[in-house]
Design an enzyme around this catalytic site. Structure first.
Site, PDB file in Angstrom:
ATOM      1  N   ASN A   1     -13.414 -13.610 -52.840  1.00 37.38           N
ATOM      2  CA  ASN A   1     -14.590 -14.377 -52.436  1.00 37.38           C
ATOM      3  C   ASN A   1     -15.220 -13.727 -51.213  1.00 37.38           C
ATOM      4  O   ASN A   1     -16.093 -14.300 -50.581  1.00 37.38           O
ATOM      5  CB  ASN A   1     -14.222 -15.845 -52.154  1.00 37.38           C
ATOM      6  CG  ASN A   1     -14.190 -16.657 -53.441  1.00 37.38           C
ATOM      7  OD1 ASN A   1     -15.033 -16.491 -54.322  1.00 37.38           O
ATOM      8  ND2 ASN A   1     -13.203 -17.526 -53.562  1.00 37.38           N
TER       9      ASN A   1
ATOM     10  N   ASP B   1      -6.202  -4.760 -52.026  1.00 34.50           N
ATOM     11  CA  ASP B   1      -5.842  -4.995 -50.641  1.00 34.50           C
ATOM     12  C   ASP B   1      -6.051  -3.665 -49.931  1.00 34.50           C
ATOM     13  O   ASP B   1      -5.784  -2.603 -50.497  1.00 34.50           O
ATOM     14  CB  ASP B   1      -4.411  -5.496 -50.482  1.00 34.50           C
ATOM     15  CG  ASP B   1      -4.191  -6.153 -49.111  1.00 34.50           C
ATOM     16  OD1 ASP B   1      -5.179  -6.601 -48.493  1.00 34.50           O
ATOM     17  OD2 ASP B   1      -3.038  -6.220 -48.661  1.00 34.50           O
TER      18      ASP B   1
END
Length: 192
Positions: free
Chosen positions: A9, A69
């Site tokens: 998000n 990540d």
């Protein structure tokens, strides 16, 4: 146009990924699939955190999904902030505080070599695959530039005289860690 879910998000990451993938793919965010949960990043590696997010969406929502990540690894800080890059100055994901702490921790340090590494996990019904991208560079002594996000104003990629924050989106995406990892993911998907 093919569709795939990117487990984020983070508007900055989503915009970058959509620019890198171009018109070939419709990249859906977590909001696009109705997921408002905050997926914990509790692993102690970039690969582990990417897998946690991608597998959570695959298992709970049933979508083929990828997640990333990213870590900034600074040699003089023994690889810190690393997997804790977004939370370096505390749990608030505050980029300004993170940069302040990084610059403070490097005050007077001559060796400013660093690298950004992104690990992407693609989670499908067949399992998980990983794609990595790294860009070498150095940490500047002060912020420079208005573009980008995170540590971009203090990271100068190797071979350039500007920080990521001083580059256009296209310039950064062509050489960045996230761009490299995403292009490896796309190459794999095109081969299916």
């Amino acid at each position: 146009m093919k569709e795939i879910v990117f487990a984020t998000n983070n508007a900055h990451k989503l915009r970058e990924i959509r620019e890198i993938t171009g018109p070939e793919w419709r990249v859906l965010s977590l909001a696009d699939i109705g997921c408002s949960e905050d997926i914990p990043e509790t692993a102690d590696t970039l690969q582990g955190n990417a897998a946690l997010k991608a597998c959570y969406i695959r298992d709970k929502y049933g979508y083929d999904c990828f997640a990333d990540d990213t870590g900034l690894l600074v040699d003089a800080l023994n690889g810190a902030p690393g997997v804790y890059s977004a939370r370096y100055a505390g749990p608030g994901h505050d980029s300004e505080a993170n940069m302040n702490l990084l610059l403070e921790n490097l005050r007077g340090v001559a060796d400013r070599k660093a690298r950004f590494t992104t690990v992407i996990c693609l989670a499908t019904a067949s399992g998980e695959l990983f794609f990595e991208g790294t860009v070498e560079g150095e940490i500047t002594t002060e912020r420079s530039g208005e573009s980008g996000f995170g540590y971009d104003p203090v990271f100068r990629p190797e071979g350039f005289d500007r920080t990521f924050a001083e580059m256009t989106d296209d310039e950064k995406n062509a050489i960045s860690h996230r761009g490299r990892a995403t292009r490896r993911l796309l190459d794999y998907l095109r081969g299916l």
